[in-house]
Motif scaffolding. Structure first.
Motif, PDB file in Angstrom:
ATOM      1  N   GLU A 408       0.825  -1.204   0.000  1.00 11.32           N
ATOM      2  CA  GLU A 408       0.000   0.000   0.000  1.00 11.32           C
ATOM      3  C   GLU A 408       0.863   1.259   0.000  1.00 11.32           C
ATOM      4  O   GLU A 408       0.585   2.218  -0.733  1.00 11.32           O
ATOM      5  CB  GLU A 408      -0.924  -0.011   1.219  1.00 11.32           C
ATOM      6  N   VAL A 409       1.912   1.273   0.817  1.00  9.61           N
ATOM      7  CA  VAL A 409       2.790   2.440   0.890  1.00  9.61           C
ATOM      8  C   VAL A 409       3.486   2.666  -0.452  1.00  9.61           C
ATOM      9  O   VAL A 409       3.585   3.809  -0.932  1.00  9.61           O
ATOM     10  CB  VAL A 409       3.825   2.263   2.020  1.00  9.61           C
ATOM     11  N   GLU A 410       3.967   1.616  -1.057  1.00  4.60           N
ATOM     12  CA  GLU A 410       4.627   1.752  -2.361  1.00  4.60           C
ATOM     13  C   GLU A 410       3.661   2.316  -3.401  1.00  4.60           C
ATOM     14  O   GLU A 410       4.011   3.216  -4.179  1.00  4.60           O
ATOM     15  CB  GLU A 410       5.159   0.391  -2.816  1.00  4.60           C
ATOM     16  N   THR A 411       2.448   1.801  -3.397  1.00  4.35           N
ATOM     17  CA  THR A 411       1.458   2.270  -4.380  1.00  4.35           C
ATOM     18  C   THR A 411       1.102   3.733  -4.157  1.00  4.35           C
ATOM     19  O   THR A 411       1.057   4.540  -5.101  1.00  4.35           O
ATOM     20  CB  THR A 411       0.190   1.404  -4.286  1.00  4.35           C
ATOM     21  N   LEU A 412       0.859   4.112  -2.889  1.00  5.15           N
ATOM     22  CA  LEU A 412       0.458   5.483  -2.594  1.00  5.15           C
ATOM     23  C   LEU A 412       1.605   6.469  -2.771  1.00  5.15           C
ATOM     24  O   LEU A 412       1.382   7.631  -3.133  1.00  5.15           O
ATOM     25  CB  LEU A 412      -0.096   5.566  -1.169  1.00  5.15           C
ATOM     26  N   THR A 413       2.834   6.019  -2.510  1.00  7.53           N
ATOM     27  CA  THR A 413       3.995   6.893  -2.743  1.00  7.53           C
ATOM     28  C   THR A 413       4.111   7.230  -4.219  1.00  7.53           C
ATOM     29  O   THR A 413       4.376   8.386  -4.601  1.00  7.53           O
ATOM     30  CB  THR A 413       5.286   6.212  -2.249  1.00  7.53           C
ATOM     31  N   SER A 414       3.882   6.230  -5.043  1.00  2.13           N
ATOM     32  CA  SER A 414       3.881   6.470  -6.488  1.00  2.13           C
ATOM     33  C   SER A 414       2.730   7.391  -6.891  1.00  2.13           C
ATOM     34  O   SER A 414       2.877   8.274  -7.741  1.00  2.13           O
ATOM     35  CB  SER A 414       3.781   5.133  -7.232  1.00  2.13           C
ATOM     36  N   ALA A 415       1.571   7.222  -6.203  1.00  2.00           N
ATOM     37  CA  ALA A 415       0.407   8.061  -6.515  1.00  2.00           C
ATOM     38  C   ALA A 415       0.667   9.515  -6.158  1.00  2.00           C
ATOM     39  O   ALA A 415       0.228  10.432  -6.880  1.00  2.00           O
ATOM     40  CB  ALA A 415      -0.815   7.533  -5.760  1.00  2.00           C
ATOM     41  N   VAL A 416       1.398   9.775  -5.071  1.00  2.00           N
ATOM     42  CA  VAL A 416       1.730  11.154  -4.694  1.00  2.00           C
ATOM     43  C   VAL A 416       2.603  11.798  -5.748  1.00  2.00           C
ATOM     44  O   VAL A 416       2.388  12.962  -6.145  1.00  2.00           O
ATOM     45  CB  VAL A 416       2.435  11.165  -3.309  1.00  2.00           C
ATOM     46  N   SER A 417       3.600  11.045  -6.210  1.00  2.00           N
ATOM     47  CA  SER A 417       4.500  11.586  -7.243  1.00  2.00           C
ATOM     48  C   SER A 417       3.729  11.914  -8.521  1.00  2.00           C
ATOM     49  O   SER A 417       3.908  12.975  -9.132  1.00  2.00           O
ATOM     50  CB  SER A 417       5.618  10.576  -7.516  1.00  2.00           C
ATOM     51  N   ILE A 418       2.838  11.019  -8.892  1.00  2.00           N
ATOM     52  CA  ILE A 418       2.048  11.229 -10.114  1.00  2.00           C
ATOM     53  C   ILE A 418       1.100  12.410  -9.945  1.00  2.00           C
ATOM     54  O   ILE A 418       0.957  13.255 -10.853  1.00  2.00           O
ATOM     55  CB  ILE A 418       1.274   9.944 -10.468  1.00  2.00           C
TER      56      ILE A 418
END
Length: 470
Positions: A408-418
């Motif tokens: 979840e953290v990996e996915t959301l970290t990528s979502a913040v960057s995007i």
């Protein structure tokens, strides 16, 4: 004599309660077949963080509850020594002097007057008037343990001593687990502060960017307010975390017998603490050997059984021998004359008659206390089994939760960057950016909590299996 025999015959009807049923112990824990328990490992091998081990050592040396447990052992030892002494004869030194003036018309007065007129005595044997009496010697008393009552008292005292020693071990087990638990919670709070600090830095930059965009006409005041409110909320979480850090540090200092506000050093971070490895919880029967609280309850049960024996045998007659050896004379200059030596032996058989209701009450109380001790022994095992079973499941589930949190953290970290890139390109709103930042913050905090919960489950499994006191 007939009353004594009647009392003796009636005392034999006092019977013990039937033996309690043995505990039904499962062969293994549900779905588990391991046979080697981590509860047999010393805490120096179980914990890898040297700083944590130093804190535990400090607590073991200074903890006040543990010191009180040691004093309870000293009390139990003194009681055992006392009970051992009851089986041995007592010996007392005795010195006395008295003066009595008997009336002329009393049996003793007439007898003394008549004695002094006798031709069969010499001048040293004449009775003084007033009559003096000097005694210097030894007296003893010895209860013969005909029925084993004193032996049962000694057995009870021995069991109580062993129970208090197991109680001290259980205090150590609880203390080690409590120190480690607070330590892991502090590490989790440290990690939480790191996450919050990092997010504060990111959110401060986001506020600067949106303010610059508002000045350039690409954002409005509402966006600035939303980003600023998010920043203020994160800063408040920092202070809430610091409040909890202070509370836990003070709790740890209390466990270690120190004043509050003493700094608590840290070793490895919570991310560096090992949470994987082979779990070997052993078989349920190991709990009877490893758990000090179960062994304590078992010895307390043994003590109450001996107490029942004491209460039952109190109905029987007791035989007491009372010998003495002394110098005794009615003239002080003659006290240590060889002819003043006196000795004797008195034997007495005592049968309770009028206090039998008290004895019956004591017997009933002893039986009830034995039943309570058995129930507590059974409850201690059932509680231990429940704790082990619960912690095994918790470890299994928290491992899965932690894996999902990492994803979840990996996915959301990528979502913040995007979302940041899309916002700067005007393809996403500021609400989407705020939502993404809030999501990754919550996910990182949840991951920290899941890791802490996993560590605490490992720790509680170790404690519930009886580990930590060796």
């Amino acid at each position: 004599m007939s009353g004594l025999l009647a009392g003796f015959s009636s005392c034999v009807v006092q019977k013990q309660q039937s033996e309690q049923k043995m505990l039904a112990i499962p062969q293994k824990y549900p779905g588990i077949a391991d046979t080697t328990a981590i509860g047999k490992i010393s805490f120096r091998s179980f914990f890898k963080d040297t700083m944590l081990m130093k804190l535990i050592d400090t607590a073991i040396v200074n903890n006040l509850d543990l010191k009180n447990a040691m004093q309870r052992i000293m009390i139990a030892r003194a009681n055992l020594l006392f009970q051992k002494g009851l089986r041995l004869p007592s010996l007392d030194g005795f010195v006395s002097a008295s003066v009595d003036k008997y009336g002329k018309y009393t049996m003793t007065g007439v007898g003394n007057f008549d004695t002094n007129l006798s031709q069969n005595i010499d001048k040293d044997q004449k009775v003084t008037n007033p009559v003096q009496d000097y005694y210097f010697g030894l007296k003893s008393s010895w209860e013969i343990d005909l029925w084993g009552k004193l032996k049962a008292r000694k057995t009870s005292a021995q069991a109580q001593l062993l129970a208090t020693e197991k109680g001290r071990q259980w205090v150590i087990t609880q203390l080690v687990a409590q120190v480690a638990s607070y330590y892991y919670e502090l590490l989790a709070l440290d990690n939480r502060l790191e996450i919050l600090n990092r997010n504060v830095n990111l959110q401060e930059k986001a506020v600067e960017i949106v303010q610059a965009q508002m000045e350039g006409g690409r954002a409005n005041a509402l966006a600035v307010q939303q980003f600023t409110a998010q920043l203020l909320h994160t800063r408040s979480l920092q202070y809430e975390t610091l409040v909890e850090v202070t509370r836990l540090e003070n709790e740890m200092n209390l466990l270690m017998g120190r004043l509050a506000e003493t700094p608590i050093p840290r070793g490895w971070s919570i991310l560096e603490q090992p949470v994987s490895g082979q779990i070997t919880e052993g078989i349920p029967a190991d709990l009877l050997i490893n758990r000090p609280d179960i062994q304590q309850a078992e010895w307390q049960l043994a003590a109450t059984k001996a107490d029942v024996e004491v209460a039952r045998k109190s109905f029987y007659p007791s035989l007491v021998l009372t010998p003495y050896f002394a110098f005794n004379a009615f003239k002080f200059p003659l006290l240590f004359n060889g002819s003043s030596i006196a000795y004797g032996l008195l034997g007495g058989l005592t049968q309770p008659i009028f206090n039998r209701y008290q004895l019956k009450t004591d017997f009933a109380v002893a039986n009830a206390q034995q039943e309570i001790a058995y129930n507590e022994y059974k409850l201690s095992f059932l509680s231990a089994y429940k704790e082990v079973s619960t912690n095994l499941r918790n470890i299994e589930y928290y491992k899965k939760i932690l894996e999902l949190n990492n994803e979840e953290v990996e996915t959301l970290t990528s979502a913040v960057s995007i979302s940041n890139d899309l916002y700067l390109s005007a393809y996403a709103s500021y609400l989407e950016v705020i939502t993404a930042q809030k999501g990754v913050l919550e996910a990182e905090l949840q991951r920290t909590e899941a890791r802490k919960a996993l560590l605490l489950s490992f720790l509680d499994l170790y404690r519930s299996l009886g580990g930590g006191w060796e």
